[in-house]
Motif scaffolding. Sequence first.
Motif, PDB file in Angstrom:
ATOM      1  N   SER A  25      36.930  42.940  47.627  1.00 37.27           N
ATOM      2  CA  SER A  25      38.103  42.164  48.024  1.00 37.27           C
ATOM      3  C   SER A  25      39.232  43.113  48.400  1.00 37.27           C
ATOM      4  N   HIS A  26      40.274  42.547  49.022  1.00 36.54           N
ATOM      5  CA  HIS A  26      41.487  43.337  49.273  1.00 36.54           C
ATOM      6  C   HIS A  26      42.024  43.889  47.948  1.00 36.54           C
ATOM      7  N   TYR A  27      42.051  43.034  46.940  1.00 37.80           N
ATOM      8  CA  TYR A  27      42.525  43.439  45.618  1.00 37.80           C
ATOM      9  C   TYR A  27      41.773  44.665  45.125  1.00 37.80           C
ATOM     10  N   ALA A  28      40.440  44.613  45.176  1.00 35.59           N
ATOM     11  CA  ALA A  28      39.627  45.719  44.685  1.00 35.59           C
ATOM     12  C   ALA A  28      39.855  46.983  45.500  1.00 35.59           C
ATOM     13  N   ALA A  29      39.999  46.843  46.813  1.00 37.70           N
ATOM     14  CA  ALA A  29      40.225  48.014  47.658  1.00 37.70           C
ATOM     15  C   ALA A  29      41.545  48.693  47.315  1.00 37.70           C
TER      16      ALA A  29
ATOM     17  N   TYR B 289      49.077  42.433  42.061  1.00 33.88           N
ATOM     18  CA  TYR B 289      48.504  41.125  42.381  1.00 33.88           C
ATOM     19  C   TYR B 289      47.091  41.165  41.822  1.00 33.88           C
ATOM     20  N   PRO B 290      46.723  40.242  40.907  1.00 29.73           N
ATOM     21  CA  PRO B 290      45.590  40.519  40.025  1.00 29.73           C
ATOM     22  C   PRO B 290      44.261  39.863  40.341  1.00 29.73           C
ATOM     23  N   THR B 291      44.106  39.156  41.438  1.00 32.18           N
ATOM     24  CA  THR B 291      42.859  38.415  41.618  1.00 32.18           C
ATOM     25  C   THR B 291      42.231  38.676  42.979  1.00 32.18           C
ATOM     26  N   THR B 292      40.933  38.377  43.049  1.00 33.88           N
ATOM     27  CA  THR B 292      40.163  38.705  44.242  1.00 33.88           C
ATOM     28  C   THR B 292      40.438  37.787  45.431  1.00 33.88           C
ATOM     29  N   ASP B 293      41.227  36.748  45.233  1.00 35.79           N
ATOM     30  CA  ASP B 293      41.525  35.852  46.354  1.00 35.79           C
ATOM     31  C   ASP B 293      42.699  36.328  47.192  1.00 35.79           C
TER      32      ASP B 293
END
Length: 278
Positions: A135-139, A63-67
């Motif tokens: 973000s969740h994505y980054a984590a 899933y590729p985005t910070t949202d």
Amino acid sequence: MGTALIDHLADREAYEFTYLNRSDRPADHPYGGHDTVVADVANYDAIRPAFDGQDAVVHLAAYPTTDGRWEDVFEPNLVGMNNVLKAAREAEVGTFVFGSTHHVVGMYETDNAPEIYDPDFGLVIDHTDPVRPDSHYAATKVFGEAYGRYYTENFDYPTRFYALRIGSVRMPDDDHPYGDAESGFSVSATLGTDEADANPDRDSERYRRKVLRMKSTWQSRRDCAHQFDCCLRDDDVTFDVFYGVSDNDRRWLDIDHAREVVGYDPQDNAEEWDAPPE
């Protein structure tokens, strides 16, 4: 990023790519007609056969985005990472190149934007600085990097793991530092959520800020493919982390480490652009 590799590396004699995607594309699609395994990385049994006989895996699925919410990132980014590393281990794949993200240090940008985009700001983040995911994505990408290190230090395979903390790579039509501003694309962690703007106001503060951000984080498609190529050809690294941006004057992410260790030699600099293409 996957299409950048197709465009710049797939025709080289050194490579024979197998593509794994959640869906196939028709033969007349610009990226159709390839040998594609249709599977979801969250389904281990579905992806496992694709790893047999491979020398390397480039893992870009997520899933590729910070949202993204926790519910969005859990299966593709965490379960998927586990499955791909497990498959690489069982199939004895030597090289693992992981598409991480600069958002693993995104809070440095959040705290300092837009001043951080000034080439004289004086902050450069390298591979030794603490992660600060935005973000969740980054984590989940931090997890992927740590899990890759765990595998290389505790199992026979993969033997080499390269975490590429990629900046901003876009599709061909937007492959320039004005791409986000022209298309209305936004990064929610730093800019807020914007609607696509079919007629961008090039005199607006929002447009200017998007351009400045891209001039710091942009990685051209050819530089992106070149950096992956450097990792795929390397045989010295066991585990390492590299930032993936072009040789931009405004970059706040270090690329000297990638130059020194894997020979990354980016050809593009966002500052060479002073207007969008006509």
